[in-house]
Scaffold this active site. Structure first.
Site, PDB file in Angstrom:
ATOM      1  N   LYS A  35       0.755  -1.147  -0.015  1.00  0.00           N
ATOM      2  CA  LYS A  35       0.065   0.065   0.082  1.00  0.00           C
ATOM      3  C   LYS A  35       0.893   1.079  -0.116  1.00  0.00           C
ATOM      4  O   LYS A  35       2.028   1.417   0.713  1.00  0.00           O
ATOM      5  CB  LYS A  35      -0.801   0.116   1.298  1.00  0.00           C
ATOM      6  CG  LYS A  35      -1.590   1.582   1.212  1.00  0.00           C
ATOM      7  CD  LYS A  35      -2.761   1.227   2.506  1.00  0.00           C
ATOM      8  CE  LYS A  35      -1.977   1.594   3.652  1.00  0.00           C
ATOM      9  NZ  LYS A  35      -1.797   3.275   3.855  1.00  0.00           N
ATOM     10  N   ASP A  62      -3.316   4.131  -2.042  1.00  0.00           N
ATOM     11  CA  ASP A  62      -4.357   4.777  -0.836  1.00  0.00           C
ATOM     12  C   ASP A  62      -4.213   6.151  -0.918  1.00  0.00           C
ATOM     13  O   ASP A  62      -3.819   6.697  -0.014  1.00  0.00           O
ATOM     14  CB  ASP A  62      -3.900   4.120   0.304  1.00  0.00           C
ATOM     15  CG  ASP A  62      -4.792   4.325   1.666  1.00  0.00           C
ATOM     16  OD1 ASP A  62      -5.939   4.625   1.285  1.00  0.00           O
ATOM     17  OD2 ASP A  62      -4.335   4.230   2.536  1.00  0.00           O
ATOM     18  N   LYS A  64      -7.178   8.015  -1.172  1.00  0.00           N
ATOM     19  CA  LYS A  64      -8.641   8.270  -0.787  1.00  0.00           C
ATOM     20  C   LYS A  64      -9.125   9.765  -1.378  1.00  0.00           C
ATOM     21  O   LYS A  64      -9.607  10.813  -0.746  1.00  0.00           O
ATOM     22  CB  LYS A  64      -8.566   8.580   0.794  1.00  0.00           C
ATOM     23  CG  LYS A  64      -8.240   7.343   1.502  1.00  0.00           C
ATOM     24  CD  LYS A  64      -8.132   7.454   3.058  1.00  0.00           C
ATOM     25  CE  LYS A  64      -8.008   6.251   3.721  1.00  0.00           C
ATOM     26  NZ  LYS A  64      -6.374   6.072   3.715  1.00  0.00           N
ATOM     27  N   ASP A  67     -13.746  14.813  -3.513  1.00  0.00           N
ATOM     28  CA  ASP A  67     -13.834  16.072  -3.899  1.00  0.00           C
ATOM     29  C   ASP A  67     -15.275  16.213  -4.726  1.00  0.00           C
ATOM     30  O   ASP A  67     -15.981  15.357  -4.979  1.00  0.00           O
ATOM     31  CB  ASP A  67     -12.684  16.658  -4.981  1.00  0.00           C
ATOM     32  CG  ASP A  67     -12.382  18.148  -5.017  1.00  0.00           C
ATOM     33  OD1 ASP A  67     -13.447  18.908  -5.222  1.00  0.00           O
ATOM     34  OD2 ASP A  67     -11.370  18.413  -4.742  1.00  0.00           O
ATOM     35  N   THR A 121     -11.073   3.140  10.512  1.00  0.00           N
ATOM     36  CA  THR A 121     -10.930   2.458  11.609  1.00  0.00           C
ATOM     37  C   THR A 121     -10.313   3.085  12.782  1.00  0.00           C
ATOM     38  O   THR A 121     -10.321   2.448  14.082  1.00  0.00           O
ATOM     39  CB  THR A 121      -9.916   0.953  11.452  1.00  0.00           C
ATOM     40  OG1 THR A 121      -8.610   1.617  10.782  1.00  0.00           O
ATOM     41  CG2 THR A 121     -10.436   0.149  10.176  1.00  0.00           C
ATOM     42  N   ARG A 213       2.422  -1.465  10.784  1.00  0.00           N
ATOM     43  CA  ARG A 213       3.492  -1.462  11.824  1.00  0.00           C
ATOM     44  C   ARG A 213       3.894  -2.983  12.298  1.00  0.00           C
ATOM     45  O   ARG A 213       5.334  -3.135  12.646  1.00  0.00           O
ATOM     46  CB  ARG A 213       3.095  -0.912  12.985  1.00  0.00           C
ATOM     47  CG  ARG A 213       3.355   0.863  12.776  1.00  0.00           C
ATOM     48  CD  ARG A 213       2.731   1.878  13.705  1.00  0.00           C
ATOM     49  NE  ARG A 213       1.304   1.901  13.208  1.00  0.00           N
ATOM     50  CZ  ARG A 213       0.369   2.731  13.837  1.00  0.00           C
ATOM     51  NH1 ARG A 213       0.887   3.697  14.675  1.00  0.00           N
ATOM     52  NH2 ARG A 213      -0.951   2.680  13.739  1.00  0.00           N
TER      53      ARG A 213
END
Length: 242
Positions: A35, A62, A64, A67, A121, A213
């Site tokens: 990603k 990614d 996002k 608009d 999330t 992570r």
């Protein structure tokens, strides 16, 4: 049918291309899907996409987009022309925006998956009530946006693993669910509110798991990736997916 390795998307949440490349080299053949978010895409001026492509990796871009319909659609056409497997827009941009995106991307005959982001999330119930002035549960809000995504002609959603089964049951088995908030039992939860183990996430209907992570900050990222893949495979076996 996707393999366990192809269901694992490693989040390259780094400020520089050099740091991202170092991780990719360490993991080697242990992962195929990465990603690339706003931070890395902008700091690398998009160069990281070509690097990953030359390494034979799949890319989830990614960014996002969110608009007015035409602006989002033109940004999506740009994304679709890159060497990416999948990219996303915010479902909260609405049906008109997502329908325009679907129409414009189809015109250029690209095979990219285009998905809509539902409830982040990192958001709690209280956050949703404050931000959207909504009394809907997190699951109901995510499901409503998923249904809008589907009727707009997009391919799936980014959602919490907790909502994946409900969305699959409502929108169909071919409607893709891409799920962050996945944490192996041996890792810290960090800033995610709604989390699930890789095994349980697969059983609960997740197609792709975004893991950051627990792998990228691990002392041995290659071994960590193998451990996550093994947990995904456990879930696939239990769910009858292999």
């Amino acid at each position: 049918m996707y393999s366990a390795k192809d269901r694992m998307i490693i989040a390259l949440d780094f400020p520089t291309a050099d740091q991202a490349k170092e991780l990719v080299e360490k993991i080697g053949d242990g992962a195929t899907f990465y990603k690339v978010g706003l931070e890395l895409f902008l700091n690398s001026k998009g160069e990281i996409i070509e690097y990953l492509s030359t390494k034979g990796k799949k890319v989830f871009l990614d960014l996002k987009f969110h608009d007015i319909p035409n602006t989002t659609a033109m940004a999506s056409v740009f994304a679709a022309k890159q060497n990416v497997f999948m990219f996303n827009v915010h479902a909260s941009g609405g049906r008109k925006m997502m329908t325009k995106v679907a129409e414009e991307v189809k015109k250029i005959n690209q095979d990219n998956l285009v998905i809509g982001v539902t409830v982040l999330t990192s958001l709690s119930v209280e956050d949703v009530e404050e931000t959207f002035q909504s009394k809907l549960s997190l699951a109901d809000l995510a499901l409503n946006w998923a249904k809008l995504v589907k009727t707009s002609g997009l391919d799936g959603v980014v959602c919490s693993p907790w909502e994946a089964k409900l969305i699959k049951d409502t929108c169909g088995k071919d409607f893709k669910t891409v799920c962050p908030g996945v944490r192996p039992k041996w890792s810290a939860t960090n800033d995610q509110e709604r989390i699930m183990t890789p095994k349980d996430a697969i059983i609960n209907g997740c197609d792709f798991l975004v893991v950051g992570r627990p792998i990228t900050k691990n002392e041995d990222p290659a071994k960590a990736a193998q451990m996550v893949e093994a947990e995904i495979l456990e879930g696939m076996k239990e769910a009858g997916l292999c």
